[in-house]
Design an enzyme around this catalytic site. Structure first.
Site, PDB file in Angstrom:
ATOM      1  N   CYS A   1       2.021   3.116   3.274  1.00  0.00           N
ATOM      2  CA  CYS A   1       2.391   2.313   4.446  1.00  0.00           C
ATOM      3  C   CYS A   1       3.873   1.961   4.425  1.00  0.00           C
ATOM      4  O   CYS A   1       4.377   1.409   3.444  1.00  0.00           O
ATOM      5  CB  CYS A   1       1.546   1.033   4.467  1.00  0.00           C
ATOM      6  SG  CYS A   1       2.027  -0.104   5.780  1.00  0.00           S
TER       7      CYS A   1
ATOM      8  N   CYS B   1       0.211   3.930  13.337  1.00  0.00           N
ATOM      9  CA  CYS B   1      -0.271   3.100  12.223  1.00  0.00           C
ATOM     10  C   CYS B   1       0.581   3.314  10.988  1.00  0.00           C
ATOM     11  O   CYS B   1       0.770   4.445  10.551  1.00  0.00           O
ATOM     12  CB  CYS B   1      -1.671   3.541  11.798  1.00  0.00           C
ATOM     13  SG  CYS B   1      -2.932   3.089  12.904  1.00  0.00           S
TER      14      CYS B   1
ATOM     15  N   CYS C   1       0.871  -1.171   0.000  1.00  0.00           N
ATOM     16  CA  CYS C   1       0.000   0.000   0.000  1.00  0.00           C
ATOM     17  C   CYS C   1       0.913   1.228   0.000  1.00  0.00           C
ATOM     18  O   CYS C   1       1.908   1.254   0.724  1.00  0.00           O
ATOM     19  CB  CYS C   1      -0.908   0.003   1.227  1.00  0.00           C
ATOM     20  SG  CYS C   1      -1.993  -1.433   1.252  1.00  0.00           S
TER      21      CYS C   1
HETATM   22  N1  SAH Z   1      -2.424  -5.153   6.835  1.00  0.00           N
HETATM   23  C1  SAH Z   1      -3.594  -4.837   7.555  1.00  0.00           C
HETATM   24  C2  SAH Z   1      -3.343  -4.447   8.989  1.00  0.00           C
HETATM   25  C3  SAH Z   1      -2.152  -3.604   9.328  1.00  0.00           C
HETATM   26  S1  SAH Z   1      -2.181  -1.895   9.013  1.00  0.00           S
HETATM   27  C4  SAH Z   1      -4.359  -3.748   6.862  1.00  0.00           C
HETATM   28  O1  SAH Z   1      -3.827  -3.136   5.953  1.00  0.00           O
HETATM   29  O2  SAH Z   1      -5.505  -3.543   7.208  1.00  0.00           O
HETATM   30  C5  SAH Z   1      -3.313  -1.130  10.160  1.00  0.00           C
HETATM   31  C6  SAH Z   1      -3.978   0.128   9.570  1.00  0.00           C
HETATM   32  O3  SAH Z   1      -3.050   1.222   9.434  1.00  0.00           O
HETATM   33  C7  SAH Z   1      -4.547  -0.111   8.203  1.00  0.00           C
HETATM   34  O4  SAH Z   1      -5.823   0.479   8.065  1.00  0.00           O
HETATM   35  C8  SAH Z   1      -3.558   0.610   7.338  1.00  0.00           C
HETATM   36  O5  SAH Z   1      -4.074   0.901   6.075  1.00  0.00           O
HETATM   37  C9  SAH Z   1      -3.238   1.810   8.156  1.00  0.00           C
HETATM   38  N2  SAH Z   1      -2.013   2.519   7.732  1.00  0.00           N
HETATM   39  C10 SAH Z   1      -0.953   2.021   7.044  1.00  0.00           C
HETATM   40  N3  SAH Z   1      -0.041   2.989   6.837  1.00  0.00           N
HETATM   41  C11 SAH Z   1      -0.500   4.115   7.409  1.00  0.00           C
HETATM   42  C12 SAH Z   1       0.010   5.448   7.568  1.00  0.00           C
HETATM   43  N4  SAH Z   1       1.212   5.767   7.101  1.00  0.00           N
HETATM   44  N5  SAH Z   1      -0.738   6.346   8.216  1.00  0.00           N
HETATM   45  C13 SAH Z   1      -1.943   6.005   8.727  1.00  0.00           C
HETATM   46  N6  SAH Z   1      -2.478   4.767   8.630  1.00  0.00           N
HETATM   47  C14 SAH Z   1      -1.764   3.829   7.976  1.00  0.00           C
HETATM   48 FE1  SF4 Z   2      -1.068  -2.476   3.169  1.00  0.00          FE
HETATM   49 FE2  SF4 Z   2       0.659  -1.912   5.126  1.00  0.00          FE
HETATM   50 FE3  SF4 Z   2      -1.580  -3.320   5.666  1.00  0.00          FE
HETATM   51 FE4  SF4 Z   2       0.422  -4.407   4.249  1.00  0.00          FE
HETATM   52  S1  SF4 Z   2       0.524  -3.744   6.394  1.00  0.00           S
HETATM   53  S2  SF4 Z   2      -1.759  -4.518   3.753  1.00  0.00           S
HETATM   54  S3  SF4 Z   2       1.181  -2.669   3.051  1.00  0.00           S
HETATM   55  S4  SF4 Z   2      -1.456  -1.177   4.972  1.00  0.00           S
END
Ligand code: SAH
Ligand code: SF4
Length: 425
Positions: free
Chosen positions: A155, A398, A152
């Site tokens: 992330c 997060c 993503c």
């Molecule tokens: N992989 C799973 C769970 C881990 S991430 C998922 O994607 O749902 C937990 C949450 O944090 C998810 O909603 C993700 O999209 C969000 N997230 C990831 N990177 C982020 C960022 N830089 N700032 C805010 N939220 C973020």
């Molecule tokens: Fe996407 Fe990060 Fe969640 Fe993996 S951990 S699915 S890259 S938001």
């Protein structure tokens, strides 16, 4: 942190486009040499391991039950401390088994009380866990994989090059370690005499004191539904009544939208569901959550509508990261409401201000924009609280988790070089 150009070059060339499939992961190495780590095994698994080591079926059943209680109810890691097991049997167990914990590489505390641990598995692979204390609860954010395959774009974890699934033992080990660190295993003594032997005498007396760790969210590193079996095994242990005994209502699994696994998650694990929606149209979601190219928004929302156990008392949380000028307009908010209503979803929306990391290709929406977006959704009768970022100063918020110590292998470096070439050409 603010970025003037969008997207910055470094972010563009580091992206792995369209990399959305789970990868094959290696086997999990043994901790403790030839000894078997009992953490992460089912009750039957422990019993089977004891039988394999030579106990007869009846003894294995009794000892298995006692050991389970010591590991998960009392937090004991040494067989010597298991006082209702015969003294002569304890060294026999120690020679064959261990009750493992992840190795703590670093432990940090944020100025808001959030704690982050960098942990190492037996093979040196590193992953993080975070504890977030609040007035009325304490939430442990647990990792399911080392890194994440899904990339993503907002992330940090998605930029990690090394990925493997964590085992059930490594997942439940995070919870055990957190309870060690918070010092909240039940205190008091078992009633049984130290030498008690053949009696099924594990009904000891102790006082279970108040807990700091009350909730678990599978929101650390990794996509839990790409590691279904191990996550399920770990959560079953966490929910077991004669152990950690956390209610399924206090556990939330967050997925970026692995549609084919969602029904099974509801049926076989039964915890609360959170879905990382983050966008309301194909173009934007394709860009920021590449898994959307495989499982689109309609398919995802239909799977949410069918999620077993979701109802008005147990709503599905839709996570929505607020990215400036990307997904944060009033029109986006209206479309979000329309979609949630169209699919008749028992929903709440969790607005997450984007947490920056070095080289991230986005900016966070302004606080006014986030509030306006939240208001639009509230006006339509759907709860849309804004999540307060926690632990940003120690990169524990997060999406900020990424093991700094990850070293790419030669093959990884070659792949990165190839990607850079391709992106530049
Ligand atoms: N992989 C799973 C769970 C881990 S991430 C998922 O994607 O749902 C937990 C949450 O944090 C998810 O909603 C993700 O999209 C969000 N997230 C990831 N990177 C982020 C960022 N830089 N700032 C805010 N939220 C973020
Ligand atoms: Fe996407 Fe990060 Fe969640 Fe993996 S951990 S699915 S890259 S938001």
């Amino acid at each position: 942190m603010r970025f003037s150009s969008f997207p910055p070059i470094c972010a563009r060339i580091m992206q792995i486009p369209g990399h959305i499939d789970p990868i094959t992961t290696g086997t999990v190495p043994l901790r403790g040499g030839n000894r078997v780590d009992l953490v992460g095994l089912t009750r039957e698994g422990i019993r089977g391991a004891l039988e394999e080591a030579g106990l007869d079926a009846k003894a294995a059943k009794l000892r298995g039950k006692q050991i389970w209680h010591w590991i998960y109810h009392r937090g004991v890691t040494e067989f010597d401390a298991m006082t209702d097991i015969a003294k002569t049997m304890r060294p026999w167990l120690t020679e064959r088994f261990i009750v493992g914990r992840p190795t703590v590489v670093t432990a940090q505390v944020s100025n808001d009380g959030t704690r982050k641990w960098l942990l190492a598995a037996a093979d040196g692979q590193e992953y993080e866990m975070v504890f977030i204390p609040d007035a009325d609860r304490g939430t442990l954010c647990v990792s399911s994989q080392v890194g994440c395959t899904l990339n993503c774009r907002f992330c940090h974890t998605g930029t990690m090059r090394l990925v493997r699934n964590l085992s059930a033992g490594e997942i439940v080990g995070q919870v055990l370690l957190a309870r060690d660190a918070l010092g909240e295993w039940p205190k008091g003594t078992m009633a049984s005499a130290p030498d008690a032997d053949d009696e099924d005498d594990d009904a000891g007396h102790y006082t279970a004191d108040g807990r700091m760790l009350t909730n678990i969210v599978m929101m650390g590193m990794g996509e839990p539904l790409y590691n279904f079996d191990e996550v399920k095994g770990a959560l079953k242990i966490v929910m077991d009544g004669d152990g950690l005994a956390l209610s399924k209502r206090r556990i939330t699994l967050s997925t970026s939208g692995v549609v084919p696994m969602m029904a099974r998650a509801g049926e076989e694990i039964g915890v609360n569901l959170a879905v990382s929606l983050h966008a309301v149209n194909k173009e934007v979601r394709d860009e920021i959550v590449p898994l959307n190219r495989k499982y689109g928004i309609e398919e995802l929302l239909a799977a949410c509508a069918a999620y077993p156990g979701a109802n008005n008392a147990r709503r599905i949380t839709f996570e929505y990261v607020m990215l400036k000028d990307k997904n944060d307009s009033d029109a986006d908010a209206r479309e979000l409401v329309r979609l949630l209503k169209q699919y008749k979803l028992p929903a709440k929306v969790n607005l997450i201000p984007f947490n920056p990391w070095p080289g991230a290709p986005y900016e966070c929406s302004s606080p006014e924009r986030v509030r306006a977006f939240s208001n639009r959704i509230f006006e339509a009768g759907i709860s849309a609280p804004i999540r307060t970022p926690r632990g940003r100063d120690i990169m524990a918020a997060c999406g900020q988790l990424k093991s700094a110590a990850t070293k790419p292998t030669r093959a990884e470096l070659d792949r990165i070089a190839e990607e850079k070439q391709a992106a530049l050409g």
